[in-house]
Structure formats: C-alpha cells, structure tokens
Design a protein around this motif. Structure first.
Motif, PDB file in Angstrom:
ATOM      1  N   PRO A   1      42.120  22.630  12.563  1.00  0.00           N
ATOM      2  CA  PRO A   1      41.185  21.883  13.410  1.00  0.00           C
ATOM      3  C   PRO A   1      39.791  22.498  13.309  1.00  0.00           C
ATOM      4  N   THR A   2      38.774  21.706  13.501  1.00  0.00           N
ATOM      5  CA  THR A   2      37.423  22.246  13.525  1.00  0.00           C
ATOM      6  C   THR A   2      37.220  23.122  14.753  1.00  0.00           C
ATOM      7  N   LEU A   3      36.361  24.123  14.614  1.00  0.00           N
ATOM      8  CA  LEU A   3      35.996  24.947  15.769  1.00  0.00           C
ATOM      9  C   LEU A   3      34.866  24.310  16.579  1.00  0.00           C
ATOM     10  N   ARG A   4      34.304  23.255  16.079  1.00  0.00           N
ATOM     11  CA  ARG A   4      33.245  22.579  16.835  1.00  0.00           C
ATOM     12  C   ARG A   4      33.807  22.037  18.152  1.00  0.00           C
ATOM     13  N   ASN A   5      33.044  22.262  19.211  1.00  0.00           N
ATOM     14  CA  ASN A   5      33.439  21.822  20.553  1.00  0.00           C
ATOM     15  C   ASN A   5      34.756  22.419  21.011  1.00  0.00           C
ATOM     16  N   VAL A   6      35.122  23.562  20.436  1.00  0.00           N
ATOM     17  CA  VAL A   6      36.405  24.165  20.788  1.00  0.00           C
ATOM     18  C   VAL A   6      36.448  24.583  22.259  1.00  0.00           C
ATOM     19  N   MET A   7      35.300  24.796  22.862  1.00  0.00           N
ATOM     20  CA  MET A   7      35.261  25.179  24.275  1.00  0.00           C
ATOM     21  C   MET A   7      35.665  24.034  25.202  1.00  0.00           C
ATOM     22  N   ILE A   8      35.560  22.786  24.737  1.00  0.00           N
ATOM     23  CA  ILE A   8      35.857  21.649  25.614  1.00  0.00           C
ATOM     24  C   ILE A   8      37.035  20.819  25.108  1.00  0.00           C
ATOM     25  N   THR A   9      37.791  21.364  24.150  1.00  0.00           N
ATOM     26  CA  THR A   9      38.910  20.589  23.600  1.00  0.00           C
ATOM     27  C   THR A   9      40.255  21.278  23.824  1.00  0.00           C
ATOM     28  N   ALA A  10      40.340  22.121  24.841  1.00  0.00           N
ATOM     29  CA  ALA A  10      41.631  22.737  25.199  1.00  0.00           C
ATOM     30  C   ALA A  10      42.603  21.655  25.664  1.00  0.00           C
ATOM     31  N   PRO A  11      43.910  21.931  25.574  1.00  0.00           N
ATOM     32  CA  PRO A  11      44.578  23.105  25.016  1.00  0.00           C
ATOM     33  C   PRO A  11      44.610  23.076  23.494  1.00  0.00           C
ATOM     34  N   TYR A  12      45.256  24.096  22.884  1.00  0.00           N
ATOM     35  CA  TYR A  12      45.085  24.325  21.468  1.00  0.00           C
ATOM     36  C   TYR A  12      46.409  24.348  20.701  1.00  0.00           C
ATOM     37  N   MET A  13      46.294  24.150  19.405  1.00  0.00           N
ATOM     38  CA  MET A  13      47.373  24.054  18.414  1.00  0.00           C
ATOM     39  C   MET A  13      47.969  22.638  18.417  1.00  0.00           C
ATOM     40  N   HIS A  14      48.795  22.369  17.420  1.00  0.00           N
ATOM     41  CA  HIS A  14      49.321  21.018  17.226  1.00  0.00           C
ATOM     42  C   HIS A  14      50.192  20.554  18.386  1.00  0.00           C
ATOM     43  N   ASP A  15      50.726  21.512  19.160  1.00  0.00           N
ATOM     44  CA  ASP A  15      51.559  21.149  20.303  1.00  0.00           C
ATOM     45  C   ASP A  15      50.927  21.555  21.627  1.00  0.00           C
ATOM     46  N   GLY A  16      49.660  21.968  21.584  1.00  0.00           N
ATOM     47  CA  GLY A  16      48.952  22.305  22.814  1.00  0.00           C
ATOM     48  C   GLY A  16      49.535  23.487  23.555  1.00  0.00           C
ATOM     49  N   ARG A  17      50.172  24.417  22.854  1.00  0.00           N
ATOM     50  CA  ARG A  17      50.906  25.499  23.524  1.00  0.00           C
ATOM     51  C   ARG A  17      50.000  26.538  24.186  1.00  0.00           C
ATOM     52  N   PHE A  18      48.759  26.642  23.751  1.00  0.00           N
ATOM     53  CA  PHE A  18      47.859  27.630  24.340  1.00  0.00           C
ATOM     54  C   PHE A  18      46.821  26.934  25.211  1.00  0.00           C
ATOM     55  N   GLU A  19      46.727  27.374  26.451  1.00  0.00           N
ATOM     56  CA  GLU A  19      45.815  26.725  27.395  1.00  0.00           C
ATOM     57  C   GLU A  19      44.384  27.195  27.254  1.00  0.00           C
ATOM     58  N   THR A  20      44.184  28.416  26.797  1.00  0.00           N
ATOM     59  CA  THR A  20      42.838  28.983  26.739  1.00  0.00           C
ATOM     60  C   THR A  20      42.558  29.588  25.368  1.00  0.00           C
ATOM     61  N   LEU A  21      41.285  29.757  25.079  1.00  0.00           N
ATOM     62  CA  LEU A  21      40.904  30.409  23.835  1.00  0.00           C
ATOM     63  C   LEU A  21      41.262  31.888  23.846  1.00  0.00           C
ATOM     64  N   GLU A  22      41.242  32.493  25.025  1.00  0.00           N
ATOM     65  CA  GLU A  22      41.678  33.879  25.127  1.00  0.00           C
ATOM     66  C   GLU A  22      43.107  34.035  24.623  1.00  0.00           C
ATOM     67  N   GLU A  23      43.974  33.080  24.978  1.00  0.00           N
ATOM     68  CA  GLU A  23      45.353  33.109  24.489  1.00  0.00           C
ATOM     69  C   GLU A  23      45.399  32.951  22.973  1.00  0.00           C
ATOM     70  N   VAL A  24      44.552  32.072  22.443  1.00  0.00           N
ATOM     71  CA  VAL A  24      44.524  31.849  20.995  1.00  0.00           C
ATOM     72  C   VAL A  24      44.128  33.123  20.261  1.00  0.00           C
ATOM     73  N   LEU A  25      43.079  33.781  20.723  1.00  0.00           N
ATOM     74  CA  LEU A  25      42.611  34.986  20.053  1.00  0.00           C
ATOM     75  C   LEU A  25      43.641  36.105  20.139  1.00  0.00           C
ATOM     76  N   GLU A  26      44.314  36.218  21.285  1.00  0.00           N
ATOM     77  CA  GLU A  26      45.338  37.248  21.402  1.00  0.00           C
ATOM     78  C   GLU A  26      46.545  36.923  20.532  1.00  0.00           C
ATOM     79  N   PHE A  27      46.844  35.631  20.375  1.00  0.00           N
ATOM     80  CA  PHE A  27      47.920  35.239  19.458  1.00  0.00           C
ATOM     81  C   PHE A  27      47.617  35.732  18.047  1.00  0.00           C
TER      82      PHE A  27
END
Length: 345
Positions: free
Chosen positions: A270-296
């Motif tokens: 996925p593009t990182l553009r507008n990543v701050m307003i397109t939560a949750p993340y990954m193909h199944d939306g498993r991560f609610e925040t970007l902090e979770e993504v970075l720690e993953f």
C-alpha cells in the motif's frame, strides 16, 4: 416561391441547424494533473480520460443506485475524508451486513496502478475491478442488467452517457466511467510534496528530516518513489503458515492469482501517502495504529520460507527500529497527509 416564403424557409433551416448544433456537446480530453515529482502515468488508450467521462464517473461513484437495494454507493466504503478508505478493519457496510474478508483499500493515485488491483492483484485494471464489488453478495450485490434498466429510466443518466461515450447505457460503460473518475484522485499536495518541489519555502523540521532519512534507508525499497509504493507484492511476515484454503484461498495472498509459490502470503504494497488517516492497516486491518505497525516490523515479523528476502539478513528478521527511529518515522509519515478531498460532496 416568393421571396418572403424563401426567406422564411431559410430562417427555418438555419434555426433547425442551429438547434442541432446546440444539442451537440463537445467532450474534451480530461487533463490529468501529473505532479512534477511523479513519474508519467501509464496510458489508457482503451478508456481515455474525458471531461464528460470523469464527471459521469464521479456521479456514479456517489450514487447508491449502483447497489441492489439502492442504499450502498462506492463512497459508502471509500470515504473522501479518509482518503477514500473507511476506517474499519473489515467493513460490514455492504448489503448483507456481513463483515468482508479483507480491509477496504484507500483509493490513492490509481492512475499509476499498473500491476493489478485488490490486495492480491486479482483484477487487471480499474475497469474490470469495479465488477467485483458491484456483484458481490456482501457488498453492492447488483444485477447488472437491472442496473442498466434503472439507469436508462433516468433521463439525466441517459444524457450523461451520451455525452461521455456517445452510446446507450451499458454496464461496461458504467465501469469505464468509474475507472476514469478514480484515476483523477491524485494525492500530491502534502507538506512533503511542497518540500521536494521547493514550493513556498516549505521545509521539514529536524525530526521529520531524520524520519525521511530512516524511510530512505529502511522503507523505500518497497514503498518506492514519490508514489510511496512499488505496486508489487511482498510476503512481509504477517503469518508463518499458509494452509488455510477457505473462501477460495483468500488467505494465500498473491499465490491465489498466479500460482507462484514465491508469492504465497504476498500482498500488494500500500502507499504510505495519507497513512495517518487510513487506519487500520494491512490487508486484514489487524493493526489499529502505526505504532503497532512499526513495532511489528521491529519485533513481530514471522519467518518462513516465503518471507520476502528484503526482510531477512544474517542476524535480523524484520527491520530494526529504535524508539527514536519510530518517533522520527511517525513525524515524517505525518508530512505525507494530503487533505484536499476532505470536503468533497
């Protein structure tokens, strides 16, 4: 015929011709805005952008008539304020009320999406992609023949289709119009864009600049160029096993489409553009925040024989990120937010 009668006849012919000319509506090409820091988009000679085609596509995109119950539009799940995402891990906004199996992707810079659509690339282009949500029983569940009938009964749509395509309404033209509109959703007015284009003397602060450097060193191989995606597919270590073949192998990633074992568990970047307003993340939306993504990426990447080599080294699986690295990355990612569509419709 006397002169008065001849003059009257000529006036009638002139008025008639003028009326015919007035009914003709020119449909000029639509000039897609290509930012100077972007590559040229692929050409779409089989469905070129036109002013009338884009306008028709926009109207259709926001019209719930496209759904079987006339209550769900494309914009129901692709909300302009959220960069045309929906803010839900697995949406249940469709006709059935059941949760979907995959996260609704944002619609960002799709004019440059030349390597398949959906998370696994199951659709070749925007024209073919649109058929899936319209027909799916848990999404819009529309009978395409009935849709053609409904649209044809609407005199405004009949005129708009003639202006856009000079043809009668058909489901294929619905898809073409939707594709044209979606290709105009160009996001390139963020702080970052102003910075790299040297506009208005915009600068990144020290923390944002540090984050930019970390991004270039650790993220840009997949989130490439100013599109912030390589439009490719990667197994990023979300899972270690891929033996669930339920739902037509939906959990097998790109392999489901191309049967290439190297793509088992791989999903589109996925593009990182507008990543701050397109939560949750990954193909199944498993991560609610970007902090979770970075720690993953720092500590949670699961190794397997199918893990992308980008995420493997002799002494590391994943991407090593310190607390300060993560803080700086978040600051940089915030500069990629573009809110130009927040007040659309």
């Amino acid at each position: 015929m006397n002169n008065k009668a001849l003059i009257a006849l000529l006036i009638l012919v002139y008025v008639s011709c003028s009326n015919q000319e007035a009914e003709y509506v020119e449909n000029p090409q639509y000039a897609l805005r290509v930012p100077s820091n972007f590559p040229e988009p692929p050409t779409t000679s089989d469905n070129p952008l036109t002013a009338a085609g884009v306008a028709l596509g926009e109207k259709l995109f926001f019209d719930p008539m496209l759904s079987g119950n006339n209550q769900v539009s494309c914009a129901t799940c692709h909300i302009p304020e959220l960069a045309f995402s929906d803010g839900i891990a697995l949406s249940s906004k469709g006709i059935s009320g059941k949760s979907l199996m995959r996260h609704v992707p944002a619609l960002i810079n799709l004019a440059w999406a030349d390597n398949g659509l959906f998370w696994d690339g199951g659709s070749k282009n925007l024209e073919s992609q649109a058929f899936a949500p319209l027909a799916h029983e848990d999404e819009m569940f529309q009978d395409l023949m009935l849709l053609e009938q409904e649209l044809t009964q609407n005199t405004q749509y009949s005129q708009l289709f003639k202006e856009a395509f000079n043809q009668e309404i058909s489901s294929n033209l619905v898809m073409q119009a939707l594709a044209q509109y979606q290709r105009t959703l160009v996001f390139a007015e963020s702080t970052y864009d102003q910075y790299v284009r040297g506009e208005d003397e915009v600068l990144l602060n020290a923390l944002e600049q540090d984050g930019y450097t970390i991004y270039l060193n650790k993220c840009a191989q997949c989130h490439a160029s100013d599109l912030f995606t390589d439009n490719a597919y990667h197994n990023n270590g979300l899972d270690a096993s891929f033996d669930n073949t339920d739902h037509d192998e939906l959990f097998l990633g790109r392999f489901r489409v191309n049967r290439n074992l190297e793509d088992l568990g791989a999903y589109k970047t996925p593009t990182l553009r507008n990543v701050m307003i397109t939560a949750p993340y990954m193909h199944d939306g498993r991560f609610e925040t970007l902090e979770e993504v970075l720690e993953f990426y720092n500590s949670g990447v699961q190794d397997s024989e199918f893990l992308d080599p980008i995420l493997k080294s002799e002494n590391q699986v994943g991407i090593a990120l310190s607390a300060q690295d993560k803080k700086a990355l978040l600051a940089f990612l915030n500069t990629l937010t573009d809110t130009q569509f927040q007040h659309l419709n």
